[in-house]
Design a protein around this motif. Structure first.
Motif, PDB file in Angstrom:
ATOM      1  N   HIS A 138      53.188  53.129  47.773  1.00 44.97           N
ATOM      2  CA  HIS A 138      53.244  54.517  47.300  1.00 44.97           C
ATOM      3  C   HIS A 138      52.682  55.456  48.355  1.00 44.97           C
ATOM      4  CE1 HIS A 138      53.536  53.341  42.778  1.00 44.97           C
ATOM      5  NE2 HIS A 138      54.601  53.016  43.471  1.00 44.97           N
ATOM      6  N   TRP A 139      52.841  56.761  48.141  1.00 44.71           N
ATOM      7  CA  TRP A 139      52.472  57.755  49.143  1.00 44.71           C
ATOM      8  C   TRP A 139      51.040  57.613  49.635  1.00 44.71           C
ATOM      9  CZ3 TRP A 139      56.497  59.180  51.384  1.00 44.71           C
ATOM     10  CH2 TRP A 139      57.648  59.578  50.703  1.00 44.71           C
ATOM     11  N   ARG A 166      62.796  56.388  42.453  1.00 46.05           N
ATOM     12  CA  ARG A 166      61.372  56.077  42.367  1.00 46.05           C
ATOM     13  C   ARG A 166      60.733  56.136  43.760  1.00 46.05           C
ATOM     14  NH1 ARG A 166      61.928  52.484  38.877  1.00 46.05           N
ATOM     15  NH2 ARG A 166      61.995  50.660  40.213  1.00 46.05           N
ATOM     16  N   PRO A 218      54.706  52.455  39.007  1.00 52.07           N
ATOM     17  CA  PRO A 218      53.425  53.154  39.202  1.00 52.07           C
ATOM     18  C   PRO A 218      52.191  52.269  39.050  1.00 52.07           C
ATOM     19  CG  PRO A 218      54.900  54.513  37.908  1.00 52.07           C
ATOM     20  CD  PRO A 218      55.583  53.171  38.081  1.00 52.07           C
ATOM     21  N   LEU A 225      57.631  58.396  44.378  1.00 51.51           N
ATOM     22  CA  LEU A 225      56.337  57.737  44.534  1.00 51.51           C
ATOM     23  C   LEU A 225      56.045  57.244  45.952  1.00 51.51           C
ATOM     24  CD1 LEU A 225      56.470  55.530  41.297  1.00 51.51           C
ATOM     25  CD2 LEU A 225      55.296  57.719  41.618  1.00 51.51           C
ATOM     26  N   GLY A 226      57.091  57.161  46.780  1.00 54.85           N
ATOM     27  CA  GLY A 226      56.916  56.612  48.126  1.00 54.85           C
ATOM     28  C   GLY A 226      57.448  55.206  48.246  1.00 54.85           C
ATOM     29  N   SER A 227      57.587  54.518  47.108  1.00 53.30           N
ATOM     30  CA  SER A 227      58.197  53.188  47.091  1.00 53.30           C
ATOM     31  C   SER A 227      58.798  52.933  45.721  1.00 53.30           C
ATOM     32  CB  SER A 227      57.178  52.102  47.450  1.00 53.30           C
ATOM     33  OG  SER A 227      56.625  51.488  46.329  1.00 53.30           O
ATOM     34  N   GLY A 242      51.725  50.219  42.521  1.00 53.06           N
ATOM     35  CA  GLY A 242      51.277  51.071  43.600  1.00 53.06           C
ATOM     36  C   GLY A 242      51.567  50.631  45.019  1.00 53.06           C
TER      37      GLY A 242
END
Length: 123
Positions: free
Chosen positions: A73-74, A57, A67, A61-63, A70
């Motif tokens: 996240h990116w 994940r 989702p 997603l960056g983290s 958030g």
């Protein structure tokens, strides 16, 4: 979720475990190290998700935050660091290395003051 796995840069094998409680890094490292660290942490906190699911994940997603949450996240470029100032994503891995080595003053040098302040909160 008190800890997130954040991947600071898409193209690098670097991850940071970030405490949303203390607003500081807990540990950092490559995927191999992080897989072992998260597995050991999961053994202590059974309710946590499997390490590979969290890392996948973070890759996507960056983290590891889901989702709908958030956080990290990116498109989330900043983290608040100990209510001292703003830490940009580009400096996250370096800050984690410094913080885990006890070099707090050097971490504070990476921070940007909050919008309504002129200096980072130190000491």
């Amino acid at each position: 979720m008190p800890q997130l796995v954040i991947k600071p840069a898409r193209h690098r094998d670097e991850y940071v475990v970030w405490s949303t409680v203390t607003e500081t890094p807990v540990t950092y490292g490559c995927r191999r190290y992080m897989t072992r660290w998260l597995a050991a942490d999961r053994a202590r906190h059974v309710e946590q998700e499997r390490p590979l699911a969290r890392l996948r994940r973070a890759d996507r997603l960056g983290s590891s935050a889901y989702p709908q949450w958030g956080d990290g996240h990116w498109d989330d470029d900043i983290q608040i660091y100990e209510q001292r100032g703003i830490l940009h994503r580009r400096d996250l891995y370096r800050a984690a290395r410094l913080a885990c080595a006890g070099r707090d003053a050097e971490v504070w040098d990476l921070l940007e003051p909050f919008e309504d302040e002129t200096e980072v909160r130190r000491g």
